[in-house]
Scaffold this motif. Structure first.
Motif, PDB file in Angstrom:
ATOM      1  N   ILE A  83       0.834  -1.197   0.000  1.00 31.26           N
ATOM      2  CA  ILE A  83       0.000   0.000   0.000  1.00 31.26           C
ATOM      3  C   ILE A  83       0.874   1.254   0.000  1.00 31.26           C
ATOM      4  O   ILE A  83       0.609   2.222  -0.725  1.00 31.26           O
ATOM      5  CB  ILE A  83      -0.945   0.002   1.215  1.00 31.26           C
ATOM      6  CG1 ILE A  83      -1.925  -1.167   1.119  1.00 31.26           C
ATOM      7  CG2 ILE A  83      -1.696   1.326   1.322  1.00 31.26           C
ATOM      8  CD1 ILE A  83      -2.724  -1.406   2.386  1.00 31.26           C
ATOM      9  N   GLY A  84       1.935   1.237   0.813  1.00 31.86           N
ATOM     10  CA  GLY A  84       2.808   2.404   0.920  1.00 31.86           C
ATOM     11  C   GLY A  84       3.520   2.704  -0.380  1.00 31.86           C
ATOM     12  O   GLY A  84       3.502   3.846  -0.858  1.00 31.86           O
ATOM     13  N   TYR A  85       4.152   1.683  -0.970  1.00 30.46           N
ATOM     14  CA  TYR A  85       4.864   1.939  -2.225  1.00 30.46           C
ATOM     15  C   TYR A  85       3.894   2.341  -3.324  1.00 30.46           C
ATOM     16  O   TYR A  85       4.138   3.308  -4.060  1.00 30.46           O
ATOM     17  CB  TYR A  85       5.660   0.716  -2.691  1.00 30.46           C
ATOM     18  CG  TYR A  85       6.392   1.034  -3.983  1.00 30.46           C
ATOM     19  CD1 TYR A  85       7.651   1.607  -3.949  1.00 30.46           C
ATOM     20  CD2 TYR A  85       5.786   0.841  -5.237  1.00 30.46           C
ATOM     21  CE1 TYR A  85       8.308   1.969  -5.118  1.00 30.46           C
ATOM     22  CE2 TYR A  85       6.430   1.205  -6.403  1.00 30.46           C
ATOM     23  CZ  TYR A  85       7.689   1.762  -6.339  1.00 30.46           C
ATOM     24  OH  TYR A  85       8.332   2.137  -7.491  1.00 30.46           O
ATOM     25  N   GLY A  86       2.788   1.605  -3.452  1.00 24.42           N
ATOM     26  CA  GLY A  86       1.832   1.924  -4.509  1.00 24.42           C
ATOM     27  C   GLY A  86       1.316   3.345  -4.410  1.00 24.42           C
ATOM     28  O   GLY A  86       1.195   4.053  -5.411  1.00 24.42           O
ATOM     29  N   SER A  87       1.036   3.793  -3.180  1.00 26.87           N
ATOM     30  CA  SER A  87       0.509   5.147  -2.971  1.00 26.87           C
ATOM     31  C   SER A  87       1.567   6.202  -3.262  1.00 26.87           C
ATOM     32  O   SER A  87       1.299   7.195  -3.957  1.00 26.87           O
ATOM     33  CB  SER A  87       0.010   5.295  -1.527  1.00 26.87           C
ATOM     34  OG  SER A  87      -1.018   4.365  -1.253  1.00 26.87           O
TER      35      SER A  87
END
Length: 246
Positions: A210-214
């Motif tokens: 979630i962190g990288y994608g965001s």
């Protein structure tokens, strides 16, 4: 406005051998992976990892990152070019590595390593995830040194707007550094703190995804979009399409 220093992509000449900054950044990333991994081994005995496990996995990971990253660049971004210049597929020192391709390569490496170790895929992924962002930051610094993956045109009064003379004389966002800060430093701090205590299996991996994608989705709005297999778009770029599943 700032002017990009236009670094020489070669850091050191050792006789006929040219050592590129891009390659050194990869070595730095792998070195940080080992150092931080050993800290986790010592501080988190519940992980079931040993220093030997870490060394063994790094061999698998290096192959996954390099092979997957290069194939991702070839398949996702420039299939037409590399179809006409197949010999250049192996010229990784020139740059051109896709994170999402490298990510898929590491997923394969983790699956194979988990099978060998007799562990679950998600247990391996949870241990590895917090060790990845510093390598991503090093890679983005390598992009900046190479003067590649430059940003979109920025307001001329932006204090850190930068001209990349090899592109044009317009002020641009130094998007490589934005990504180093977001996908690298910020994601590392979040994951390192979140994984400091024992979590249910899969949670640390979920935070990474979630962190990288965001962060990548946000950073793409400051980066000149790449012409991927879906064409070039200022609305949703190839990097954003690939980050959506994450």
């Amino acid at each position: 406005m700032l002017i990009h220093p236009q670094f020489d992509p070669v850091a050191i000449h050792l006789g006929p051998l040219a050592v590129h900054w891009y390659g050194l950044m990869y070595l730095l990333g792998f070195g940080l992976f080992l150092w931080l991994g050993n800290l986790r081994v010592k501080s988190q005995p519940w992980s079931g990892w040993s220093a030997k496990d870490l060394d063994d996995f790094l061999t698998w990971a290096v192959l996954g990152v390099v092979a997957g990253g290069r194939l991702g660049e070839v398949l996702f971004y420039q299939p037409g070019y590399y179809l006409q210049h197949p010999a250049e597929i192996l010229m990784v020192w020139k740059g051109g590595m896709s994170f999402h391709g490298g990510f898929i390569g590491v997923l394969v490496a983790m699956a194979l390593f988990a099978r060998k170790k007799g562990s679950s895929f998600w247990q391996v992924a949870d241990f590895v995830a917090p060790l990845v962002p510093t390598g991503l930051a090093a890679g983005r610094v390598g992009n900046f040194i190479n003067g590649e993956l430059w940003g979109r045109v920025a307001p001329a009064d932006l204090p850190w707007a930068m001209v990349f003379p090899r592109v044009d004389m317009l002020p641009r966002h130094p998007s490589q550094l934005y990504q180093a800060l977001l996908e690298g430093l910020a994601l590392f701090v979040i994951l390192w703190l979140f994984s400091a205590r024992r979590r249910p299996v899969g949670q640390v991996s979920a935070v990474f995804l979630i962190g990288y994608g965001s962060f990548r989705f946000i950073a793409e709005y400051f980066r000149t979009p790449d012409a991927g297999i879906f064409g070039q778009s200022d609305v949703i770029s190839m990097g954003q399409w690939l980050s959506l599943p994450m």
